[in-house]
Design an enzyme around this catalytic site. Structure first.
Site, mmCIF file in Angstrom:
data_model
loop_
_atom_site.group_PDB
_atom_site.id
_atom_site.type_symbol
_atom_site.label_atom_id
_atom_site.label_comp_id
_atom_site.label_asym_id
_atom_site.label_seq_id
_atom_site.Cartn_x
_atom_site.Cartn_y
_atom_site.Cartn_z
ATOM 1 N NE ARG A 47 -7.945 -15.077 4.195
ATOM 2 C CZ ARG A 47 -8.792 -15.418 5.172
ATOM 3 N NH1 ARG A 47 -8.762 -14.825 6.340
ATOM 4 N NH2 ARG A 47 -9.689 -16.363 4.970
ATOM 5 C CE1 TYR A 99 3.957 4.591 -7.761
ATOM 6 C CE2 TYR A 99 2.451 3.625 -6.172
ATOM 7 C CZ TYR A 99 3.044 3.614 -7.421
ATOM 8 O OH TYR A 99 2.728 2.633 -8.316
ATOM 9 C CG ASP A 173 5.951 5.037 1.127
ATOM 10 O OD1 ASP A 173 7.033 4.420 1.144
ATOM 11 O OD2 ASP A 173 5.111 4.913 0.219
ATOM 12 C CE LYS A 198 8.702 0.405 -6.582
ATOM 13 N NZ LYS A 198 7.434 -0.214 -6.324
#
Ligand code: PLP
Length: 380
Positions: A47, A99, A173, A198
Site C-alpha cells: 500500500r 466531469y 484535471d 482514459k
C-alpha cells in the site's frame, strides 16, 4: 530527453535482478526485511510502496514535467485524496463543466464534511478572481472539459490564484489533453490530476488515477494521504498503464487526426446545431486552446437540433463506434452524456443538454469512422 523517449523509458530500467526489459509486475503485498524495522530498499508493504507502481509514478512525473507522481486506484480516488488536503470550513472553487463524477463527489459527498464548493465558468478567468474568498484553499480546473470541451486559460487562472493571499492550490484535471498535448504544471498549476483509465492506459482495460506535483511539501502531504487512505492501484494495473503510455504520442496523433476530420464533417451537418472541438475554428476558446495545447485531441461533442430523441437514435445506430461510457481507448465510443456519464448532474446547475452526443474518436481508419457517423446521423 524528448517526450516520445520519456514515454518509453522514464522511471523504467531493465530489472536489476535479471535484466527484464519490461518492468515486472511485482505481485506482492509485503517484503522480507533484513532485521526488525530494516526494510530492503525502502519496501515494507505494497500500500505504501511497490516497485511496479513506483516505475509508473516516476514515469508520470517525467511526462508532466513534475518532480513527483502518485498513482491511485481510479481517477476519482486521486481526486478524493487531493481533496483531503482541504479541511471542514474551507472553500473550493471549481469549474462549472467538470466531469459528472467529480461534481457528484464535491456536491454529494464532500459537502457533508463541511467543505464549501462554488462552480463557476472558468473560461472567463475574471469569474475565478471574483469568486475567490478568504476561505478558498483549492481551485479545481478541468480543461478541456468533459463533456463540453470548454477550454480555460491555465496560465491566466494560475496568475490570479497565486496572487491571492491564501495561496490556494491550483489543480488541473488533464485527462482529456494528456501530457502529450498539454502540461499544466509548466503553465502554473500546482497539481495535475488524471483518470489513467482514459488515454494514459489507452486500451479500455484498466481503471486508474494519478496526481503529479512539483512541490516537495505538497508531495509529502499527498504521499501521506495516499498511504493513510489507501486507494492505491495494484501492480497489474500499473503495468498496463506503463505499457499503454509507451504508445501515447503515436495514439494521440492518430486520435487527433481522426477527430479533426470528424469535427469538420459534423460542423457542416444539417442535423447538428453545434460542434465542440478545441481546435475547430468555431470553438469559442480556439485561440487559447492553440496556445496551450499541441493539438485538439480525440474528443468531440455535438448537439442534435432535434434534441434528446435524435441524440439517442444516433448513438444507438453506430456500428463501429461502440455505445459505451468512458473514453480514450484505441476503439471509438459514442454516448449521450445527459443519460449516461453525466446523469448525476441532472437538475443541477451543471446539467448538460439532453441533445448532446459525445464521441471518443479512436484510432481506426478515419474513412470507416466517417462512414459510420454518416449512416448513424441519417437514422437520427
Ligand atoms: N476526470 C475526468 C475528466 C473524467 O472523464 C473521469 C472519468 O470519466 C474522471 C476524472 C474519473 O476517473 P475514473 O473513472 O478513473 O475514476
Amino acid at each position: 530527453m524528448k517526450f516520445e523517449t520519456l514515454t518509453i523509458h522514464a522511471g523504467q530500467e531493465p530489472d536489476p535482478n535479471n535484466g527484464a526489459v519490461m518492468t515486472p509486475i511485482y505481485q506482492t503485498s509485503t517484503y522480507a526485511q533484513d532485521g526488525v524495522g530494516k526494510a530492503r530498499q525502502g519496501y515494507e508493504y505494497s500500500r505504501t510502496k511497490n516497485p511496479t507502481r513506483l516505475a509508473l509514478e516516476n514515469c508520470l512525473a517525467a511526462l508532466e514535467g513534475g518532480l513527483y507522481g502518485l498513482a491511485f486506484s481510479s481517477g476519482m480516488a486521486a481526486t478524493d485524496t487531493v481533496l483531503r488536503l482541504v479541511s471542514s470550513g474551507d472553500h473550493v472553487l471549481a469549474g462549472n463543466d467538470v466531469y459528472g463524477g467529480t461534481f457528484r463527489l464535491f456536491d454529494k459527498v464532500l459537502t457533508r464534511y463541511g467543505m464549501k464548493f462554488d462552480f463557476v465558468d472558468t473560461t472567463d478567468p475574471e469569474n475565478v478572481a471574483d469568486s475567490l474568498t478568504p476561505q478558498t484553499r483549492l481551485v479545481w480546473l478541468e480543461t478541456p472539459t468533459n463533456p463540453l470541451l470548454s477550454v480555460t486559460d491555465i496560465r491566466a487562472v494560475a496568475e490570479i490564484v497565486h496572487a491571492h493571499p491564501n495561496h490556494p492550490l491550483l489543480v488541473v484535471d488533464n485527462t482529456f489533453a494528456t501530457p502529450y498535448l498539454q502540461r499544466p504544471l509548466e503553465l502554473g498549476a500546482d497539481i495535475v490530476i488524471h483518470s489513467m483509465t482514459k488515454y494514459l492506459g489507452g486500451h479500455s482495460d484498466t481503471v486508474g488515477g494519478a496526481a503529479i506535483v512539483r512541490d516537495k511539501a505538497v508531495y509529502e502531504k499527498l504521499a501521506f494521504l495516499q498511504n493513510a487512505v489507501g486507494a492505491v492501484p495494484g501492480p497489474m494495473d500499473c503495468f498496463l498503464v506503463l505499457r499503454g503510455i509507451k504508445t501515447l504520442p503515436v495514439r494521440m496523433d492518430r486520435h487527433t487526426e481522426n477527430a479533426a476530420s470528424l469535427a469538420d464533417y459534423l460542423a457542416g451537418h444539417s442535423k447538428i446545431s453545434r460542434v465542440m472541438y478545441p481546435f475547430h475554428s468555431s470553438h469559442p476558446q480556439v485561440h487559447i486552446a492553440k496556445r496551450q495545447m499541441k493539438a485538439g485531441g480525440g474528443m468531440i461533442s455535438f448537439i442534435m437540433k432535434e434534441g434528446r430523441d435524435a441524440a439517442v437514435k444516433a448513438a444507438e445506430a453506430t456500428k463501429i463506434f461502440t455505445l459505451a461510457e468512458s473514453l480514450g481507448g484505441v476503439e471509438s465510443l459514442i454516448e449521450v452524456p445527459a443519460a449516461m456519464t453525466h446523469l448525476s448532474t441532472a437538475g443541477s446547475q451543471i446539467a448538460v443538454d439532453p441533445g448532446l452526443v459525445r464521441l471518443s474518436v479512436g484510432i481506426e481508419h478515419k474513412d470507416d469512422l466517417l462512414a459510420d457517423i454518416e449512416q448513424a446521423l441519417d437514422k437520427a
